[in-house]
Motif scaffolding. Structure first.
Motif, mmCIF file in Angstrom:
data_model
loop_
_atom_site.group_PDB
_atom_site.id
_atom_site.type_symbol
_atom_site.label_atom_id
_atom_site.label_comp_id
_atom_site.label_asym_id
_atom_site.label_seq_id
_atom_site.Cartn_x
_atom_site.Cartn_y
_atom_site.Cartn_z
ATOM 1 N N TRP A 293 0.832 -1.149 -0.230
ATOM 2 C CA TRP A 293 0.144 -0.128 -0.198
ATOM 3 C C TRP A 293 0.690 1.163 0.182
ATOM 4 O O TRP A 293 1.528 1.806 1.058
ATOM 5 N N PRO B 115 -1.806 6.503 -2.283
ATOM 6 C CA PRO B 115 -2.549 6.905 -3.440
ATOM 7 C C PRO B 115 -2.307 8.434 -4.131
ATOM 8 O O PRO B 115 -2.391 9.206 -3.442
ATOM 9 N N GLU C 183 -4.402 7.576 -9.083
ATOM 10 C CA GLU C 183 -5.163 6.368 -8.617
ATOM 11 C C GLU C 183 -6.430 6.620 -8.153
ATOM 12 O O GLU C 183 -7.190 5.873 -8.305
ATOM 13 N N TYR D 19 -6.036 -10.210 -6.338
ATOM 14 C CA TYR D 19 -5.381 -9.305 -5.347
ATOM 15 C C TYR D 19 -4.214 -9.919 -4.907
ATOM 16 O O TYR D 19 -3.059 -9.431 -5.241
ATOM 17 N N MET E 289 -1.683 -10.143 -7.783
ATOM 18 C CA MET E 289 -1.199 -9.071 -8.180
ATOM 19 C C MET E 289 0.047 -8.419 -7.303
ATOM 20 O O MET E 289 0.803 -7.549 -7.764
ATOM 21 N N ARG F 49 2.059 -10.157 -5.412
ATOM 22 C CA ARG F 49 3.168 -10.685 -5.009
ATOM 23 C C ARG F 49 4.359 -10.716 -6.269
ATOM 24 O O ARG F 49 3.674 -10.358 -7.386
ATOM 25 N N MET G 44 -2.530 0.535 -4.743
ATOM 26 C CA MET G 44 -4.040 1.089 -4.581
ATOM 27 C C MET G 44 -4.740 0.420 -6.133
ATOM 28 O O MET G 44 -5.607 0.099 -6.097
ATOM 29 N N GLU H 147 -3.945 -1.866 -7.702
ATOM 30 C CA GLU H 147 -4.234 -3.428 -7.591
ATOM 31 C C GLU H 147 -5.468 -3.482 -6.803
ATOM 32 O O GLU H 147 -6.247 -4.418 -7.289
ATOM 33 N N ALA I 9 -8.819 -5.353 -8.377
ATOM 34 C CA ALA I 9 -9.169 -6.700 -7.802
ATOM 35 C C ALA I 9 -10.783 -6.491 -7.445
ATOM 36 O O ALA I 9 -11.552 -7.272 -7.666
ATOM 37 N N SER J 90 -4.456 -9.513 -15.471
ATOM 38 C CA SER J 90 -3.935 -8.855 -14.048
ATOM 39 C C SER J 90 -2.834 -9.897 -13.953
ATOM 40 O O SER J 90 -1.984 -9.621 -12.890
ATOM 41 N N ARG K 291 0.554 -8.595 -13.881
ATOM 42 C CA ARG K 291 1.046 -7.590 -12.946
ATOM 43 C C ARG K 291 0.622 -6.293 -13.686
ATOM 44 O O ARG K 291 0.519 -6.125 -15.140
#
Lengths: 975, 114
Positions: free
Chosen positions: A605, A608, A612, A725, A728, A730, B1, B3, B7, B46, B49
């Protein structure tokens, strides 16, 4: 001729003959018989020619590689035992063919009969010639299948259908057990090759798995040989034409079980389980069969139970486990085949010439058919074990073996008594067969006057009876060498015991028992004969409850009922529960994988930025569109299509945002086409209004379903979001992408890696994909050709009707002109866009190898160009001006793509290998020219062809309606 | 964010698609399939990446994978887009034919029994 060829002939000839006979016309009775006769003769001669090669106990082998990579080959193996069985199958087969020619009615489809018969013969040959356990089991099942067809040949007859079904169920079930048993034996011994298995006796017996293996193999053998408690199928199979009974129940089908026992005898013959099961089943069958045979009124029924009894005798001999027992078993197998085949044929002749097989109606036939009568008397005497006939010799051996083995087990001690009793029964039913049929007063209850059959119909019986006599008088000279060679194949040279095939062995115990049995049988007939012949109850005394057939039927109905119950509980024809199950199963599979492998989220995280937030806002819109589309799809279809387009556009922007310009381009273009397609389809769907309410029950049910589905959908969404999630966030695992990026330019001649992958590295995938697209296009066309819209979609849509009705009309103009003219400016614009869209498509195509674009995008863009013209001007206007041949384009697209790939093969490269080189072009400079571009051209053509085909086919539905109406109107006016 | 947003988007699209897939009317199912294919396309995409501003269009002499977005999922999704179009078209025609033949647009080909 080489032995290999001969071996192949005796296996393949029957199957080839069956195929040819199946192709003969329905009435070709004689040609089919001649064909079958020739086939059996050729095979028989080949078999005879093979005899000198292994008379001393050699084994002939022929291995034909079948699946060499798996080590599976077709092994033909001929030893003394297979030879003697082959001789029975082919020899009696030839006689049955001759007999059947005269027996079968010209009204039946006789070539089909011969075809089945030959195929059955081939399957039997396959069983006895198999040198591989699995192969044996396969041919074994084939004999079950073809016997089913033969027994059910008169399929218009319900009892034939029942009998065939029962025989198939019992024997094929046994065959499945056999297959499992064979696989077990194979896995114990490490090979399915019969020679290896026979050599691995000690290994097999030492393994604890040999017990279930043996039990399963015995299941196969005992069901096939109609041993108690599986004997009930055989009498029911008597509904077959008599030649089939003569063949199946003398020499072949039931003897397959005997053959299998003989094959397994060297391995298991001395085990405890073998003794109890095989000898126990044998002795029970011997007695029950003989007892039941006494009470039959049907000639064939009597013979059927007598067959069961004699099979029991042979099985008992094998169960004893002594070498002499095995030899006697082989001998009796041959003898039984000869006299039983001749008796069945005689019964068939009586049925054919007297019109019935019921012994209560038959009487004194001897004066009408003396020759047939004499033959039947001799054969029945052989069955009863009268001296000077072959049945006597093997029965003597049987009695001797029983007497010799009467110590040890308790069962053994009782055996001589039981054997004598069964022999006496045999004498009794043989006597009854002859006396009730041929002697006594002339028959009164017959529909026709009986007479002798045609000479050639009797000939097979004559030959068989002559054999019975010959073997009975001169056993050592006739059957001796063959019997010895078969015995060697089972027992081996070293363990071959002394045995004598002489007629006279002096006064001894077996002879005494034989005489006792003969005398007992005659005495019993003298006392009970009259009672037996009139026995009003029909069934055997004392055994009424022991009805295997009844239990079988009960079990069958039980199974069917159970299956129906399970189906009613677990099955549904409705789509929604099925789809829900699919979704739940997918969820469960994913969850299982997640729990097994473990899923961890490592959130990354970062603070943002503004970008974003824009992205988040974008998806707030996209997600909202998706949910709203789901909400509105039932009552507001147009709104739903528009909303779905919104979600599609947002994912399009996402592709641009996240470095996938090719995807964005294609998605955008496809989005346009999909929307048009759906809009075209909307016209044919029923109106659905919210104010129409279903019943309260239906509403409650639907509310419940919606609640469950909402939960399912939410879980699916959460799960997919979670998994994506987790992935994405990792780090990336190195895959094949490196290869593609590094070589795209140097080896593919293009800088747009995605396009190079599609048309070069993975061109074969793309080829498959455009093929699918072409097939879909053609399927759509085919489905729409037969399309008949529902009645409520027939009238013109409301909007169109409203257009025709609009307000006051100015002078010189027609109704609806005003509305039509509001489209004037868009129409002109769209007409003018045609060349520009085409230029755009060409541009996309040409730059595709280096920059975003490519064949798919260009193809869809081209079809949009056509589509715009349809929308602006209507189908007629467009088709007057443009030559559209979408099916041809599909064909050319595929041809070009495939041709491009085939050229590579011409250069000795794999299919679809591409080549490229740099060339200097005027104005454009140095450009790479890749052959993949030609492949891409094929893609363009196919995509535009398929897309235009689908859309135009759908658009034409409205036109066709109008045309049909016009035709109807014309027709009405004409009338 | 990014990602997280993507998701969540995949989740919403697939949930809406699944819900529609389980509905009784053929048109709802076809919409559901389209939404599901958006979701699945984004999901596959996705797997490579998320990166901005690095399309897999190589510059001569700089064919280094770390400079570009992963092209493999993109190639997969590109074909998936076209195939899902074909699927939609086929299913649409099947539903029209079924509606014409049975008179009902219920997925079972008949209206549910009362």
């Amino acid at each position: 001729m080489s032995s290999n060829l001969l071996l192949l002939v005796i296996l393949a000839a029957p199957f080839l003959g069956a195929a040819v006979a199946a192709g003969l016309p329905r009435h070709a009775r004689t040609s089919a018989a001649i064909l079958s006769w020739l086939v059996s003769l050729v095979s028989l001669v080949s078999l005879a020619a093979l005899w000198p090669m292994f008379a001393d106990g050699e084994v002939l082998r022929l291995a034909i590689p079948w699946l060499p990579s798996l080590g599976v080959s077709l092994i033909l193996r001929l030893d003394g035992l297979s030879w003697i069985f082959c001789a029975l199958i082919l020899g009696i087969g030839a006689l049955v063919v001759l007999y059947a020619r005269y027996y079968m009615s010209p009204k039946d489809p006789v070539p089909r009969f011969f075809s089945f018969l030959l195929a059955f013969m081939g399957a039997m040959q396959g069983v006895v010639l198999s040198g591989n356990l699995i192969q044996l089991a396969v041919f074994w099942e084939l004999t079950s299948l073809f016997s089913f067809l033969l027994i059910g040949y008169w399929h218009q007859n319900p009892s034939a259908r029942e009998g065939a079904r029962m025989a198939l169920t019992v024997t094929a079930l046994g065959g499945l057990c056999l297959l499992v048993g064979m696989i077990l034996i194979g896995s114990i011994s490490g090979s399915y090759d019969l020679d290896d298995v026979l050599a691995a006796k000690s290994v097999i017996l030492a393994d604890p798995r040999s017990v279930p293996a043996l039990a399963l193999v015995l299941m196969g053998a005992l069901t096939k040989s109609a041993q108690f408690p599986f004997h009930f199928w055989l009498p029911r199979a008597m509904a077959a034409p008599t030649p089939v009974s003569a063949y199946l129940h003398s020499a072949t089908m039931v003897k397959a079980g005997i053959f299998l026992l003989l094959r397994m005898w060297p391995i298991f013959g001395q085990t405890e389980l073998w003794y109890f099961v095989v000898a126990g089943a044998g002795v029970a069958t011997l007695l029950i069969g003989a007892w039941c045979a006494i009470f039959q009124h049907d000639l064939k029924g009597l013979l059927a139970y007598s067959t069961i009894s004699h099979l029991g005798l042979i099985v008992l001999l094998l169960g004893l486990g002594s070498p002499l027992g095995a030899i006697a078993a082989i001998f009796h197998t041959v003898n039984h085949a000869t006299f039983k085949a001749s008796l069945f044929m005689a019964a068939g002749i009586i049925d054919h010439e007297a019109g019935t097989r019921d012994m209560r109606k038959l009487s004194g036939l001897y004066r009408f058919m003396p020759i047939t009568g004499t033959l039947a008397i001799v054969a029945a005497a052989a069955m009863a074990g009268v001296p000077l006939l072959n049945g006597f010799l093997s029965k003597e051996m049987f009695l001797a073996e029983v007497v010799a083995g009467s110590d040890g087990h308790a069962l053994n001690a009782a055996l001589p008594v039981l054997a004598t009793l069964a022999s006496a029964f045999g004498v009794l039913y043989s006597l009854r067969f002859i006396l009730a049929t041929f002697f006594g007063p002339p028959p009164t209850a017959l529909d026709k006057v009986p007479h002798e059959p045609p000479a050639w119909m009797r000939r097979p019986v004559e030959i068989l009876v002559a054999l019975c006599l010959l073997v009975g008088v001169l056993p050592a000279l006739t059957v001796g060498p063959f019997l010895r060679s078969a015995a060697v194949a089972v027992l081996g040279f070293d363990d071959l015991p002394y045995y004598s095939l002489a007629l006279w062995h002096g006064f001894n115990m077996p002879l005494l028992l034989s005489v006792l049995a003969l005398a007992g049988g005659v005495a019993a007939y003298a006392i009970f004969g009259r009672k037996l012949n009139t026995n009003p109850r029909g069934g055997p005394w004392g055994l009424k409850r022991l009805n295997g057939g009844y239990l079988f039927e009960k079990a069958m109905t039980g199974i069917v009922k159970g299956a129906r119950w399970v189906e009613s509980r677990l099955g549904t024809e409705r789509m929604q529960p099925q789809l829900r199950l699919v979704v739940l199963a997918a969820l469960a599979a994913g969850a299982a994988a997640a729990f097994a492998g473990g899923v961890a989220i490592r959130p990354s995280w970062s603070a943002p930025g503004a970008a974003e937030f824009v992205f988040a806002g974008l998806w707030l819109t996209g997600g909202g569109c998706a949910i709203a589309a789901a909400w509105q799809a039932k009552y507001h279809r147009l709104a739903a299509v528009v909303l779905m387009g919104g979600a599609g556009l947002v994912s399009c922007i996402t592709f641009v945002w996240l470095s996938a310009p090719d995807l964005a381009l294609t998605q955008l273009l496809v989005e346009v086409v999909t929307t048009v397609l759906l809009l075209l389809g909307l016209r044919w769907l029923p109106k659905r209004r919210e104010d129409i309410q279903a019943s309260q029950v239906e509403l409650a049910r639907s509310r419940r379903r919606r609640r469950v589905d909402l939960v399912v959908a939410a879980v699916v969404g959460l799960a997919l979001a979670f998994v994506s999630y987790a992935v994405m966030t990792r780090p990336m695992v190195e895959g094949i992408s490196r290869f593609f990026v590094e070589r795209a330019y140097s080896e593919g001649g293009g800088r747009n890696v995605v396009n190079v992958i599609l048309v070069d590295f993975r061109a074969f995938d793309t080829f498959g994909e455009i093929t699918v697209l072409g097939i879909v296009g053609l399927t759509v066309l085919a489905l729409l050709r037969r399309f008949r819209p529902a009645s409520d979609s027939l009238p013109a849509p409301n909007q169109k009707q409203a257009r025709e009705r609009t307000g006051p009309v100015a002078e010189g103009r027609k109704a609806g002109d005003a509305v039509r003219d509001t489209m004037l400016i868009p129409r002109v614009v769209m007409r003018w866009m045609f060349p520009f869209v085409i230029v755009l498509a060409v541009h996309l195509f040409l730059r595709g190898h280096d920059l975003p674009g490519g064949g798919f995008a260009a193809g869809v863009a081209l079809s949009i160009a056509v589509l715009l013209q349809y929308m602006a001007n209507g189908a007629r206007w467009v088709e007057e001006r443009l030559l559209l041949r979408p099916i041809l384009w599909i064909g050319w697209g595929l041809t070009i793509a495939a041709g491009c790939g085939l050229v590579a093969i011409g250069f000795n490269r794999p299919f679809l290998t591409s080549a490229f080189k740099y060339v200097e072009l005027p104005l454009l400079g140095r450009v790479p020219l890749a052959s993949a571009v030609i492949f891409d051209l094929g893609v363009v053509l196919l995509v535009v062809g398929a897309t235009v085909l689908m859309l135009v086919a759908l658009a034409h539905q409205s036109l066709r309606r109008a045309k049909d109406d016009a035709e109807n109107e014309q027709a009405e006016e004409g009338a | 964010m990014t990602e997280f947003v993507l998701a969540a988007a995949i989740g919403v699209l697939s949930a809406a698609g699944t819900w529609l897939l389980l509905r009784p009317r053929t048109f709802q199912v076809i919409m559901g399939l389209s939404l599901l294919s958006y979701a699945v396309n984004l999901f596959i995409f996705s797997m490579g990446r998320l990166r901005s501003g690095t399309p897999p269009i190589t510059a001569k002499g700089a064919e280094r994978p770390e400079l570009y977005a992963d092209p493999t999922p993109q190639a997969l999704v590109l074909t998936a887009i076209v195939i899902s179009f074909a699927l939609t078209a086929l299913f649409l025609v099947v539903l029209l034919a079924s509606r014409g033949a049975t008179g009902s647009d219920h997925v079972d080909g008949r209206e549910p029994a009362e």
